[in-house]
Design a protein around this motif. Structure first.
Motif, short mmCIF file in Angstrom:
data_model
loop_
_atom_site.label_atom_id
_atom_site.label_comp_id
_atom_site.label_asym_id
_atom_site.label_seq_id
_atom_site.Cartn_x
_atom_site.Cartn_y
_atom_site.Cartn_z
N SER A 76 -24.37 -7.61 -12.98
CA SER A 76 -24.60 -7.92 -14.39
C SER A 76 -26.06 -7.68 -14.71
O SER A 76 -26.90 -7.60 -13.80
CB SER A 76 -24.22 -9.38 -14.70
OG SER A 76 -22.82 -9.58 -14.66
N ASN A 117 -25.29 -10.37 -21.35
CA ASN A 117 -24.34 -10.39 -20.26
C ASN A 117 -24.53 -11.68 -19.44
O ASN A 117 -24.30 -11.71 -18.25
CB ASN A 117 -24.56 -9.13 -19.42
CG ASN A 117 -23.57 -8.88 -18.33
OD1 ASN A 117 -23.95 -8.35 -17.31
ND2 ASN A 117 -22.33 -9.25 -18.48
N GLY A 120 -21.72 -13.09 -17.33
CA GLY A 120 -21.60 -12.38 -16.05
C GLY A 120 -22.64 -12.85 -15.05
O GLY A 120 -22.33 -13.10 -13.87
N ASN A 168 -18.34 -4.90 -12.14
CA ASN A 168 -19.28 -5.04 -13.24
C ASN A 168 -18.69 -6.05 -14.22
O ASN A 168 -17.56 -5.89 -14.68
CB ASN A 168 -19.51 -3.68 -13.91
CG ASN A 168 -20.26 -3.78 -15.22
OD1 ASN A 168 -19.69 -4.14 -16.25
ND2 ASN A 168 -21.53 -3.45 -15.20
N ASP A 170 -19.27 -7.00 -17.40
CA ASP A 170 -19.91 -6.77 -18.70
C ASP A 170 -18.94 -6.22 -19.75
O ASP A 170 -19.35 -5.58 -20.70
CB ASP A 170 -21.09 -5.80 -18.52
CG ASP A 170 -22.04 -5.81 -19.70
OD1 ASP A 170 -22.00 -6.75 -20.49
OD2 ASP A 170 -22.83 -4.85 -19.82
N THR A 171 -17.65 -6.48 -19.57
CA THR A 171 -16.67 -6.11 -20.59
C THR A 171 -16.41 -7.32 -21.49
O THR A 171 -16.55 -8.45 -21.05
CB THR A 171 -15.38 -5.60 -19.91
OG1 THR A 171 -15.65 -4.34 -19.31
CG2 THR A 171 -14.23 -5.43 -20.89
N THR A 178 -11.99 -2.09 -17.73
CA THR A 178 -12.70 -0.90 -18.16
C THR A 178 -13.01 -0.01 -16.97
O THR A 178 -13.55 -0.47 -15.96
CB THR A 178 -14.00 -1.29 -18.88
OG1 THR A 178 -13.68 -2.11 -20.01
CG2 THR A 178 -14.75 -0.06 -19.37
N LEU A 433 -22.14 1.24 -20.23
CA LEU A 433 -22.16 0.38 -19.04
C LEU A 433 -22.98 1.06 -17.96
O LEU A 433 -23.15 2.29 -17.97
CB LEU A 433 -20.73 0.12 -18.54
CG LEU A 433 -19.83 -0.69 -19.48
CD1 LEU A 433 -18.41 -0.72 -18.93
CD2 LEU A 433 -20.36 -2.10 -19.64
N CYS A 435 -22.29 1.43 -14.86
CA CYS A 435 -21.52 1.96 -13.73
C CYS A 435 -21.74 3.44 -13.51
O CYS A 435 -21.89 3.90 -12.37
CB CYS A 435 -20.04 1.66 -13.95
SG CYS A 435 -19.64 -0.09 -14.05
N SER A 449 -14.87 -2.76 -14.46
CA SER A 449 -15.58 -3.74 -15.29
C SER A 449 -14.58 -4.62 -16.03
O SER A 449 -13.58 -4.13 -16.55
CB SER A 449 -16.49 -3.02 -16.29
OG SER A 449 -17.16 -3.95 -17.12
#
Length: 485
Positions: A76, A117, A120, A168, A170-171, A178, A433, A435, A449
């Protein structure tokens, strides 16, 4: 912890979120939150390090019986968007976020909440501190500057981590998994302009466009919300045509990743036209409110008399500027032909500042197709170059190419169906994002995510749903239990 949040489950997560939200953490000024999270890891006697960019990595051994499982990275970002309502008295550099509960939602008093975030980050903190959560070996990655350039992710070198999977967190929708995202590039047009001296029988007025909904310039771009910079430009263009106004100053929007909610312009008008102009402002307000009644119900347009300034824009430049901004694309540029309902390419006219002989116009161009992102950015560059502006690209980052057949996608998809008896929405998003960037130096990592329901991110309307956090938390814990060897 805020008294109103002290009894929400899971208590440890909300306690960590409150501790985090007491620390100022704007993008590019994360020194205090870096120190906070470093101390958190050290207090737990966990291996804690900071790379040369400022990212923090905390490693925790597997819980008993999970030692043979694959290493999992939990990721995050530490920074948050700092936005507040115009009438909110708040200093982000010294004050902690003031949170409260409204039904099933946690909100902030007139500012962004930092759930993006921060939830997260707080989740990862809770897992690191826990003595009873079942988990494989953990590499916790806390990146910096995600919101204004992703320089933390860009600067993370290979070889610092060894995880096979990355989660991740952060969705912003708890039904979504995601697996891809858009890339982006900052487009900035700057220049100088000639001024003229104000003279004659004139009045000065400040025109304000405010009360728009705003929101995330990626995740909310498809909702058709008003852009204060474009609306102000529309008003000024018509006002110049109908009433011959001259512009002294324009100041609209703030951050690239936020749909602009407010814009102010100081104008000069002949004294004999003032009454008619003020009446027309009320008419244009009615028109805009009707056009945006669904998306921006609190929109308002006002005019207030101010002290007469000394200078105004040169008439020829004013005309070119207004027409150039009119030509700048805003909102959806193209929908994806391959993924249903996915915005493929867009542009946010985020910031317009015209003052004291110089101007700066800032956009954030996004696309899940890098070539199309570059093409739209070039179109915007060409538009402003016709004005005579110097146009620069910066902060470019790649998209994240979906891999629906990866084992982590299959694991989480099947788990979601098992736990909630429905299909998850496995998709890509139009936000940026980290990623895709992280995958450049860590191509062996399989990534996904997910997160809780967060609404109004990047605006003072930001809120996070309590029951959704509980759902997301249970899903995260169960995912950690199911990680294979």
């Amino acid at each position: 912890m805020s008294p109103s949040l002290s009894n929400i489950e899971p208590k440890e997560l909300w306690n960590n979120f409150s501790l985090l939200n007491a620390v100022p953490r704007p993008s590019k000024k994360e020194e205090r939150v870096i120190e906070f999270i470093m101390q958190f890891g050290k207090d737990l006697s966990l291996e804690t390090s900071k790379d040369e960019t400022g990212n923090v990595i905390i490693k925790k051994p597997a819980s008993k019986g999970m030692e043979g499982k694959a290493i999992v990275a939990l990721q995050s970002h530490l920074d948050m968007v700092h936005q507040k309502n115009g009438d909110t008295d708040f200093d982000f550099s010294t004050q902690g976020i003031e949170m409260y509960i409204d039904g099933d939602w946690v909100k902030a008093k007139g500012t962004t909440l930092g759930a993006d975030n921060g939830i997260g980050v707080a989740s990862i903190m809770t897992i690191l501190a826990s003595k009873d959560i079942v988990h494989p070996p953990i590499e916790a990655l806390f990146t910096i500057d995600e919101e204004t350039g992703m320089t933390g992710a860009i600067g993370l070198k290979g070889g610092l981590m060894h995880a096979k999977y990355m989660l991740n967190l952060d969705t912003e929708d708890d039904r979504e998994l995601t697996i891809g995202c858009a890339g982006g590039v900052d487009v900035t047009a700057t220049g100088t302009y000639p001024t003229e001296v104000v003279g004659g029988a004139v009045k000065a007025l400040r025109v304000c466009v405010k009360g728009l909904t705003g929101g995330h310039s990626g995740m909310d771009i498809h909702l058709g919300r008003g852009n204060a910079n474009k609306l102000m430009n529309r008003i000024l263009t018509q006002a110049a045509e109908f009433y011959g106004i001259s512009i002294h100053m324009i100041d609209g929007g703030s951050l690239r990743n936020a749909i602009p909610r407010e814009s102010n312009a100081d104008i000069i008008i002949s004294a004999k036209s003032e009454t008619a102009f003020v009446s027309w402002i009320k008419e244009i307000e009615t028109t805009l409110k009707q056009e945006h009644s669904t998306t921006d119900p609190n929109l308002s347009v006002t005019s207030t008399e101010i002290e007469i300034p000394k200078t105004i824009l040169n008439k020829e430049f004013q005309n070119k500027l207004l027409r150039t901004i009119y030509a700048c694309p805003v909102g959806i540029y193209r929908m994806s032909p391959d993924i249903d309902r996915l915005v493929q390419t867009s542009n946010n006219l985020a910031r317009v500042l015209v003052k004291d002989g110089s101007y700066s116009i800032q956009c954030l161009t996004r696309s899940s197709v890098d070539s199309e992102k570059s093409d739209l950015a070039q179109a915007i560059k060409s538009t402003f170059e016709l004005l005579g502006a110097s146009v620069a690209f910066a902060g470019a980052y790649p998209g994240w190419t979906p891999n629906p057949s990866s084992s982590i996608v299959k694991l989480t998809s099947n788990l979601y169906k098992e736990m909630y008896k429905e299909e998850p929405l496995v998709n890509a998003c139009h936000a940026g994002l980290e990623c895709g960037i992280l995958g450049k130096n860590y191509p062996q990592m399989e990534m996904i995510s997910f997160g809780p329901n967060i609404r109004g991110a990047h605006s003072p309307d930001e809120k996070v749903q309590i029951t959704s956090v509980q759902k997301y938390w249970n899903f995260l814990l169960e995912t950690l239990k199911r990680i294979p060897a």
